[in-house]
Design a protein around this motif. Sequence first.
Motif, PDB file in Angstrom:
ATOM      1  N   SER A 115     -11.199  22.457 -44.835  1.00 36.78           N
ATOM      2  CA  SER A 115     -10.989  23.752 -46.443  1.00 36.78           C
ATOM      3  C   SER A 115     -10.238  24.569 -46.461  1.00 36.78           C
ATOM      4  O   SER A 115      -9.839  25.238 -48.281  1.00 36.78           O
ATOM      5  N   GLU A 116      -9.697  25.178 -45.663  1.00 37.05           N
ATOM      6  CA  GLU A 116      -8.780  26.466 -45.849  1.00 37.05           C
ATOM      7  C   GLU A 116      -6.779  25.565 -46.194  1.00 37.05           C
ATOM      8  O   GLU A 116      -6.755  26.250 -47.259  1.00 37.05           O
ATOM      9  N   LEU A 154      -7.481  24.281 -50.363  1.00 38.71           N
ATOM     10  CA  LEU A 154      -7.920  25.853 -51.305  1.00 38.71           C
ATOM     11  C   LEU A 154      -6.321  25.853 -51.275  1.00 38.71           C
ATOM     12  O   LEU A 154      -5.907  26.469 -51.755  1.00 38.71           O
ATOM     13  N   LYS A 155      -5.577  26.177 -50.187  1.00 41.97           N
ATOM     14  CA  LYS A 155      -4.502  26.832 -50.286  1.00 41.97           C
ATOM     15  C   LYS A 155      -3.836  25.913 -51.043  1.00 41.97           C
ATOM     16  O   LYS A 155      -2.448  26.591 -52.140  1.00 41.97           O
ATOM     17  N   GLN A 168      -3.916  26.369 -54.274  1.00 40.01           N
ATOM     18  CA  GLN A 168      -2.705  27.788 -55.082  1.00 40.01           C
ATOM     19  C   GLN A 168      -1.799  27.422 -54.999  1.00 40.01           C
ATOM     20  O   GLN A 168      -0.631  28.130 -56.114  1.00 40.01           O
ATOM     21  N   LEU A 215     -14.339  20.723 -56.719  1.00 38.42           N
ATOM     22  CA  LEU A 215     -13.750  22.656 -55.942  1.00 38.42           C
ATOM     23  C   LEU A 215     -13.000  22.318 -57.023  1.00 38.42           C
ATOM     24  O   LEU A 215     -11.597  21.562 -57.707  1.00 38.42           O
ATOM     25  N   TRP A 218     -11.077  25.960 -59.678  1.00 37.45           N
ATOM     26  CA  TRP A 218     -10.343  27.085 -59.453  1.00 37.45           C
ATOM     27  C   TRP A 218     -11.329  28.080 -59.113  1.00 37.45           C
ATOM     28  O   TRP A 218     -10.959  29.852 -58.372  1.00 37.45           O
ATOM     29  N   ASP A 239     -13.777  28.608 -57.489  1.00 40.55           N
ATOM     30  CA  ASP A 239     -14.299  28.002 -55.674  1.00 40.55           C
ATOM     31  C   ASP A 239     -13.309  28.882 -55.219  1.00 40.55           C
ATOM     32  O   ASP A 239     -13.467  29.889 -54.098  1.00 40.55           O
ATOM     33  N   LEU A 240     -12.062  28.734 -55.726  1.00 42.46           N
ATOM     34  CA  LEU A 240     -10.928  29.301 -55.423  1.00 42.46           C
ATOM     35  C   LEU A 240     -10.750  30.570 -55.434  1.00 42.46           C
ATOM     36  O   LEU A 240     -10.749  31.181 -54.122  1.00 42.46           O
ATOM     37  N   TYR A 287     -13.305  32.418 -52.658  1.00 45.04           N
ATOM     38  CA  TYR A 287     -13.140  32.507 -51.212  1.00 45.04           C
ATOM     39  C   TYR A 287     -11.365  32.820 -50.697  1.00 45.04           C
ATOM     40  O   TYR A 287     -11.913  33.415 -49.747  1.00 45.04           O
ATOM     41  N   LEU A 337     -13.174  30.911 -45.002  1.00 46.41           N
ATOM     42  CA  LEU A 337     -11.681  29.502 -45.251  1.00 46.41           C
ATOM     43  C   LEU A 337     -12.874  28.696 -44.321  1.00 46.41           C
ATOM     44  O   LEU A 337     -11.878  28.142 -44.159  1.00 46.41           O
TER      45      LEU A 337
END
Length: 618
Positions: free
Chosen positions: A520-521, A524-525, A528, A548, A550, A552-553, A556, A563
Amino acid sequence: MGALQVEKLRDHPQKGLYIKQLLADIEAMAHMLDNGMFERSPIRIGAEQEFCLVDRDWQPSKKALEVLKAIDDPHFTTELALYNLEINLDPIPLLGDCFSQMHLQLKSLLAIADKVADEFGNKIILTGVLPTIAKKHLETNYMTPINRYKILNEVVREQRQSEIELHIKGVDELNIHHDSVLFEGCNTSFQSHLQIDPNDFVDTYNWAQAIAGPILSICTNSPMLFGRELWEETRIALFTQSVDTRASTFLLNEREARVHFGNDWAQGTIVDYYKESITGFRSFLCATEEMDSISQLKQGKIPKLKALGLHNGTVYTWNRLCYGVSDEKPHIRIENRYIPSGPSTEDEIANMMLWVGVMMGRPKKYNAIHTKMDFQDAKANFLIAARYGMAAQFYWDNQLLSSQQLLLDIFLPMAYKGLYQMGVTPKDAEHYLKIIEKRIGSKNGSRWIVGSYRKLRQQFKLPDALTLLTKSIYQYQQRGYTVDAWELPRIESLSKHEEQRKVLHVMNVKTVTAQLTDSSELVLKMMQWKNIHHVPILNNAQDLVGLLTWTDLEDYLKNPDKLEERIEVIMKTELITITKEESISKAKHLMKANAINCLPVVHGKKLVGIVTNKDVWE
């Protein structure tokens, strides 16, 4: 094949009778050959024009049978798909202004078809692969409801014991499974026929094989399928795989595909050619009518060899030998099947003239070409031409020559010589071969299509770009320009009203996705880094199970400790989705009513794209 009431051969009670008729046809052909009964002159040429029917939105039509019935002309016949028809031009002696006469008949018949098609809200397109064909147009409801097509589909699937696999790799890659042979219906060609002397079969047929690559390179007109840039003549790979009866196994498969170039030079006689075909490819159709060719010969009649013709009609060599009867005399001709339909009728007649001219203008130094050229080079040249078109280089006469150099310096002079030897008028020869010469110095159909598509894609999503591309092809064909004079299309807006436009016209098909098992980390990265606002989540079966966003991003990133949690904990699972056939108006309503900014586009449980707020309000 089309005139017979065919049935499936496997387990048919008349199977033994059909095989007996097939063997009798071989015996009858051998008798006619041994006794000099085949016509050797005059040499005739002929052609078959396949074309596409599209509706007012430039999409494949289903009106072929209605249009055919309204035309009511024996020159026209059905094709596999309901968006294709075929014209059979009258054979004509290879003499004088024969090519102009053939062109005149072709334009006349197309004008009739165009007028009738317009009454059904349809238009006619000449192109190797229609740009707007989509996966839905390959479903069985688009197959012409004639028994022989249904049987062809059934026997191919039975022999494969699996779905049709299509894998073509060019600039892009297409890898897809399908449950019918309608991939064959994507292909439209301009098939040229040249009568030959059966006593010179080996030299003539092998020469046709040797020149196939260079001839094809300047004639390519099918560089795309489903909006993917594949081979310059994608039809070659597409047709080969669409009716391939060989199933993939763990063992090496040494059998030849039913659509093929061949594995060696021809040897023996025309009878040996057909024996090789029967030996290499199982018959899977039969006809129930009596066809005793030996008895007909004994009665002084020339047999039609219908059983042999039925078998030959399901073995698709790119240079196919055909038997026929004209004026009560049997003849043999080569059918050139590799040249595509379009871009214009003048381009098509020019392609045919180039091939016929080179066939008839063979210099003595190229006699017995099978003793001077490795067959693998001839086959490689053909595949290279299909892949690279005008950019191809060929092994010819112990040299490596570019397509342009070989055509300009060797093939065009040879074509002029061959045509003049046959008594074709200089005016005809110069008019059509000049078209080839101009094309060599500019572009062929494939190059125009690719350039136009890339230009359109700068401003339009895939479906709209393909629609405008198809519209541009039609407009240039209506003006009668040859492809060397075609300009890239002007950018114009589509005239569709919003209620007519669908999600498929605006959705994004190249979507970044993640798996349930991904970090998940990391996901999400990635969102970004790439400024991605929506990432669909798939399980191991590639089914859509979550999303997922924005939001959610942002949540977290404010709580880095979270994360470490699994994606299935973070993602949204109560998804609001849409299909690509739904209207844009409905997509807008769903997003507004549920206060969301995107909709995953699905087919069943499978993700096929994503449509965002920006897409529907742009």
